[in-house]
Scaffold this motif. Structure first.
Motif, short mmCIF file in Angstrom:
data_model
loop_
_atom_site.label_atom_id
_atom_site.label_comp_id
_atom_site.label_asym_id
_atom_site.label_seq_id
_atom_site.Cartn_x
_atom_site.Cartn_y
_atom_site.Cartn_z
N LEU A 354 47.11 37.93 9.45
CA LEU A 354 46.28 38.57 8.43
C LEU A 354 47.06 38.79 7.13
O LEU A 354 46.51 38.71 6.03
CB LEU A 354 45.74 39.90 8.95
CG LEU A 354 44.71 39.79 10.11
CD1 LEU A 354 44.32 41.16 10.62
CD2 LEU A 354 43.48 39.00 9.66
N GLU A 355 48.37 39.06 7.26
CA GLU A 355 49.23 39.19 6.07
C GLU A 355 49.31 37.87 5.32
O GLU A 355 49.24 37.84 4.08
CB GLU A 355 50.62 39.65 6.50
CG GLU A 355 51.65 39.68 5.40
CD GLU A 355 51.50 40.86 4.46
OE1 GLU A 355 52.32 40.96 3.52
OE2 GLU A 355 50.57 41.68 4.65
N ARG A 358 46.16 37.62 3.46
CA ARG A 358 46.04 38.62 2.38
C ARG A 358 46.87 38.25 1.16
O ARG A 358 46.42 38.45 0.02
CB ARG A 358 46.47 39.99 2.92
CG ARG A 358 46.27 41.12 1.93
CD ARG A 358 46.72 42.45 2.50
NE ARG A 358 48.17 42.49 2.66
CZ ARG A 358 49.02 42.77 1.68
NH1 ARG A 358 48.57 43.03 0.46
NH2 ARG A 358 50.32 42.80 1.89
N SER A 395 37.32 33.15 6.92
CA SER A 395 37.80 33.86 5.73
C SER A 395 37.78 32.92 4.52
O SER A 395 38.24 31.78 4.61
CB SER A 395 39.23 34.36 5.95
OG SER A 395 39.26 35.22 7.08
#
Length: 408
Positions: A354-355, A358, A395
């Motif tokens: 997820l990092e 992001r 995403s």
């Protein structure tokens, strides 16, 4: 005005220029001193005559050809209108007196008084700075490097700094020297101390020390390189924060990269905090060649679990790696993709994935698929995207037409 033909025997066979200081080798061929001595320095294997291919011994066996020098001087005076200027063109620096050098080295070794030590080493430094290739060869023949190494070790053991700067300067000037294995360890220990000094001229001393350390690591066998201590690595990585000069910074990064493969050096480097220092240095947007060295070293360190953990732990670690993709050079992009691949394969916790999303790492990988970069880099990017498509598939990524080659 009619062009004057230069007699062919005035021309150096190596430089193809008029000889300034003709010397005859043991094979009977005459060369300009500077050219043949550079030949000696750059020959890695057995040294041979450039023309006859016969073996040569050493630079000190070159014999000055005074007759030819006088002929060239006379010809220049007659044909170039240089007159007295021919003396300046053809007057070589005299060779150093080896007897004097040996005496100064003996004085340095025997002196117990700081003043006498400093006086001797300053005289040696003055000679080293002013001399040319031939005279540095004389210094090597009288074991100048050994004398300076012993003096630096002595300074460390006695805790004194008088003459230290001059000794390190001399060692940084000498091009070729070797140190026996036991002395390499002593040198490493001494340089650990030097790099930790906080005295008035510590920046100059450290810049010389890092050059000497580069020479020491170049000649040290792998068995010795694997014995480098964490303390020395900490002293070296401190220079990344001090940023003495771009030249010293490049030398520092080169040393760390060269010693990485041996023993537990990568683990020691991570323990010394190198990952954080490298990321912080890169966040300051250094020159392109420094960025390439940083990413090369980061790729080495991220091949270990501890190295990857440290990069992930830094708030800007993954971000700075992904940001440099397609913006610096092919080599940097290659290393950045290698780092992301290692993280994706071996450290792919959900929070890490997820990092990556992001901070734009996933978007940058998508951009690579639309860019004109090398095919093998696209394939590496595709492999990473496929590896975790279940996490990233839903995403949105930024538009693939966003320019990715803007200045940083």
């Amino acid at each position: 005005m009619e062009e004057v033909a230069i007699p062919p025997y005035f021309i150096c066979p190596i430089s193809l220029q008029i000889m300034k200081d003709p010397v005859t080798a043991t094979t009977g061929i005459t060369y300009d001193r500077e050219s043949i001595e550079n030949w000696f320095l750059t020959s890695k294997d057995a040294i041979f005559c450039p023309l006859t291919k016969q073996p040569l011994t050493k630079a000190s066996d070159l014999t000055p050809n005074h007759t030819l020098r006088r002929l060239i001087k006379s010809w220049l005076a007659e044909n170039t209108g240089s007159g007295g200027g021919a003396d300046q063109i053809l007057t070589p620096k005299p060779l150093l007196d080896k007897t004097r050098l040996r005496k100064l080295l003996r004085d340095l070794a025997a002196a117990s008084d700081d003043r006498l030590c400093i006086d001797a080493v300053k005289k040696l430094q003055a000679l080293a700075i002013q001399c040319d290739t031939a005279n540095r060869g004389c210094m090597e023949e009288v074991s100048m490097a050994k004398g300076m190494v012993l003096f630096v070790i002595r300074c460390f053991r006695e805790g004194r700094v008088g003459g230290l700067e001059e000794a390190l300067k001399i060692l940084s000037l000498l091009s070729n020297y070797s140190i026996c294995e036991t002395r390499v360890l002593d040198v490493f220990e001494s340089l650990t101390w030097v790099l930790g000094l906080e005295i008035e001229n510590h920046i100059i001393i450290k810049s010389y020390a890092i050059e000497v350390l580069k020479k020491a690591t170049d000649v040290a066998p792998s068995t010795i390189l694997s014995q480098i201590t964490v303390d020395l690595f900490k002293s070296i990585t401190n220079l990344l924060r001090e940023k003495i000069s771009n030249s010293s910074l490049k030398t520092t990064l080169t040393i760390l990269t060269n010693v990485c493969p041996w023993g537990r050096n990568r683990i020691k480097l991570v323990e010394a905090g190198a990952i954080f220092d490298l990321i912080e240095l890169e966040l300051e947007k250094p020159e392109k060649n420094i960025t390439e060295l940083i990413f090369n070293l980061l790729a080495h360190l991220c091949s270990m679990a501890d190295g990857r953990a440290e990069l992930i732990r830094h708030a800007g670690g993954i971000a700075v790696v992904s940001k440099r993709i397609l913006r610096v050079s092919t080599a940097t992009t290659n290393r950045a993709i290698q780092i992301l691949s290692l993280i994706s394969k071996h450290s792919a916790r959900k929070d890490v994935l997820l990092e990556m999303l992001r901070v734009g790492a996933v978007s940058k990988l998508c951009m690579m698929m639309q860019s004109n970069c090398e095919g093998y880099l696209k394939e590496k990017a595709r492999e990473i995207l496929r590896m975790h498509s279940n996490v990233w598939s839903n995403s949105p990524c930024i538009g693939v037409y966003v320019m990715t080659r803007d200045p940083r």
